[in-house]
Design a protein around this motif. Sequence first.
Motif, PDB file in Angstrom:
ATOM      1  N   ILE A 281       0.836  -1.212   0.000  1.00 46.90           N
ATOM      2  CA  ILE A 281       0.000   0.000   0.000  1.00 46.90           C
ATOM      3  C   ILE A 281       0.865   1.254   0.000  1.00 46.90           C
ATOM      4  N   SER A 282       1.940   1.239   0.790  1.00 44.61           N
ATOM      5  CA  SER A 282       2.820   2.403   0.853  1.00 44.61           C
ATOM      6  C   SER A 282       3.473   2.685  -0.497  1.00 44.61           C
ATOM      7  N   LEU A 283       3.972   1.632  -1.161  1.00 41.58           N
ATOM      8  CA  LEU A 283       4.648   1.827  -2.454  1.00 41.58           C
ATOM      9  C   LEU A 283       3.657   2.207  -3.551  1.00 41.58           C
ATOM     10  N   VAL A 284       2.479   1.609  -3.547  1.00 42.67           N
ATOM     11  CA  VAL A 284       1.481   1.953  -4.564  1.00 42.67           C
ATOM     12  C   VAL A 284       1.007   3.397  -4.390  1.00 42.67           C
ATOM     13  N   THR A 285       0.838   3.828  -3.149  1.00 42.02           N
ATOM     14  CA  THR A 285       0.462   5.226  -2.903  1.00 42.02           C
ATOM     15  C   THR A 285       1.545   6.173  -3.411  1.00 42.02           C
ATOM     16  N   GLY A 286       2.801   5.833  -3.130  1.00 42.46           N
ATOM     17  CA  GLY A 286       3.906   6.649  -3.642  1.00 42.46           C
ATOM     18  C   GLY A 286       3.940   6.682  -5.154  1.00 42.46           C
ATOM     19  N   PHE A 287       3.703   5.525  -5.784  1.00 39.56           N
ATOM     20  CA  PHE A 287       3.688   5.467  -7.250  1.00 39.56           C
ATOM     21  C   PHE A 287       2.552   6.298  -7.820  1.00 39.56           C
ATOM     22  N   GLY A 288       1.423   6.330  -7.107  1.00 38.15           N
ATOM     23  CA  GLY A 288       0.287   7.129  -7.567  1.00 38.15           C
ATOM     24  C   GLY A 288       0.590   8.622  -7.568  1.00 38.15           C
ATOM     25  N   HIS A 307       5.798  15.042  -5.528  1.00 37.86           N
ATOM     26  CA  HIS A 307       6.984  14.204  -5.686  1.00 37.86           C
ATOM     27  C   HIS A 307       7.707  14.017  -4.354  1.00 37.86           C
ATOM     28  N   SER A 308       7.603  14.992  -3.477  1.00 34.33           N
ATOM     29  CA  SER A 308       8.214  14.845  -2.160  1.00 34.33           C
ATOM     30  C   SER A 308       7.508  13.755  -1.353  1.00 34.33           C
ATOM     31  N   PHE A 309       6.203  13.529  -1.592  1.00 34.79           N
ATOM     32  CA  PHE A 309       5.495  12.441  -0.919  1.00 34.79           C
ATOM     33  C   PHE A 309       5.893  11.083  -1.497  1.00 34.79           C
ATOM     34  N   TRP A 310       6.306  11.056  -2.750  1.00 34.94           N
ATOM     35  CA  TRP A 310       6.870   9.832  -3.323  1.00 34.94           C
ATOM     36  C   TRP A 310       8.098   9.407  -2.534  1.00 34.94           C
ATOM     37  N   HIS A 311       8.923  10.350  -2.148  1.00 40.84           N
ATOM     38  CA  HIS A 311      10.101  10.041  -1.337  1.00 40.84           C
ATOM     39  C   HIS A 311       9.698   9.496   0.030  1.00 40.84           C
ATOM     40  N   ALA A 315      10.442   5.567   0.986  1.00 42.34           N
ATOM     41  CA  ALA A 315      11.384   5.377   2.091  1.00 42.34           C
ATOM     42  C   ALA A 315      10.746   4.562   3.208  1.00 42.34           C
ATOM     43  N   TYR A 316       9.504   4.870   3.516  1.00 42.21           N
ATOM     44  CA  TYR A 316       8.790   4.118   4.548  1.00 42.21           C
ATOM     45  C   TYR A 316       8.578   2.667   4.124  1.00 42.21           C
ATOM     46  N   GLY A 317       8.255   2.449   2.846  1.00 44.44           N
ATOM     47  CA  GLY A 317       8.052   1.094   2.353  1.00 44.44           C
ATOM     48  C   GLY A 317       9.314   0.246   2.431  1.00 44.44           C
ATOM     49  N   VAL A 318      10.457   0.817   2.075  1.00 42.37           N
ATOM     50  CA  VAL A 318      11.713   0.059   2.159  1.00 42.37           C
ATOM     51  C   VAL A 318      12.089  -0.195   3.612  1.00 42.37           C
ATOM     52  N   TYR A 319      11.819   0.761   4.494  1.00 45.31           N
ATOM     53  CA  TYR A 319      12.071   0.551   5.925  1.00 45.31           C
ATOM     54  C   TYR A 319      11.250  -0.630   6.444  1.00 45.31           C
ATOM     55  N   LEU A 320       9.966  -0.677   6.081  1.00 45.09           N
ATOM     56  CA  LEU A 320       9.139  -1.818   6.475  1.00 45.09           C
ATOM     57  C   LEU A 320       9.676  -3.113   5.876  1.00 45.09           C
ATOM     58  N   ASN A 321      10.218  -3.020   4.669  1.00 46.29           N
ATOM     59  CA  ASN A 321      10.770  -4.202   4.023  1.00 46.29           C
ATOM     60  C   ASN A 321      11.964  -4.752   4.802  1.00 46.29           C
ATOM     61  N   ILE A 322      12.786  -3.875   5.354  1.00 49.02           N
ATOM     62  CA  ILE A 322      13.926  -4.322   6.161  1.00 49.02           C
ATOM     63  C   ILE A 322      13.433  -5.082   7.389  1.00 49.02           C
TER      64      ILE A 322
END
Length: 374
Positions: A281-288, A307-311, A315-322
């Motif tokens: 959900i986080s990555l799809v929202t950023g992509f949107g 575009h700043s919200f894409w960052h 970033a939050y999505g990759v953090y959750l991925n870790i």
Amino acid sequence: QITSSWTNYAGFFGEPTSPLKTHRTKTPKSNANHEVTMTLNNSLSESHCLQQITSSWTNYAGFFGEPTSTINWCERDYEHSYYIAETYNTISNAWYIIFACLAAWQLRYRFYPKLFAIQNRDQKKQVKMTGGINGELIRFYAVCLGLALVGVGSWCFHMTLTVQHQMFDEIAMHLPIICHIYGLLNMRDYTKVGLSKKEKRWFMFLSPFHFVSAISSIVLFSGLLWIYDVRNQALFESVFFFEVLFCFIASFQFAYEQAPGNRAAERHKKAKVQLLWTIFISLVTGFGVWNIDSHFCSPFVDQFKLHSFWHLFTAYGVYLNIIWLVFSYYSLKSEWITQKQDHPSKGHSQYHSYSLKWNYLFIPSIEFEECKYE
């Protein structure tokens, strides 16, 4: 390059004749490969009386000169600072560094000390003697480093809008994904216990799990560099999309994987799946918001600095991925984590059990329950 436009329709009083009716044209954002030509058609036909005006807002001159990147974003150039091309898009890259540091801090000072039950030197010695899982895994810190490099590369790109820093940004975006793939390929490996630092170093490079996955990751990254072309944005976006898609498919496969006889792994399945959906959900929202900023740019859209919200979302999505990588890896090895260990003084046995908990609603952490003695 996208410019905004609007239509003036014919009305009851005909074409405006007041001297205040002016058509303002502003300097468009430059593009290295596409020259934007602005035309103003003042002729009105009798069949349909409409006039289309294509315009964009002013881009100011800055310290790094005319942008040379093959892509430019909706935010106006050098609007707030002479030294920063896109202020909001630049500063928002701090999220990558913040979440990378947060994940590394959680690993180094929260997760591993509790996993090893290390509170002082005596207990550390006791854990080594009883054969606890020995050694921190570098692969998780590598993802943190890759995430931080994405922030640095994107910061340089949005601050300068030069093609060199655009290449730095786009190549760095592959690093967390490559590290994630390396972690997935090693998801089933078993860390040997009781090894010295030298033995662990040899085991890391010579074991079949690590050797094959390391070579695969290096070959994949080399192939990405070979086909990379900064002028071909469609190729870059397609490769990046399929990388992320592969990671999600493989991650869901591991999340739903059966672990016969491992009740702890079965209990953790729900938490792993929920965390993956949160990442999705986080990555799809950023992509949107990235697409809205890129393809529907207008003065109205520019106000939101999407575009700043894409960052932020990526970033939050990759953090959750870790967190997911760490939690899933040790979940499959929970027979080690929950194994009996002799109590330092009482001679009883202690058990380690852990779970995923959410702090402040959106910050997950792996927490250990208190040791139980029998």
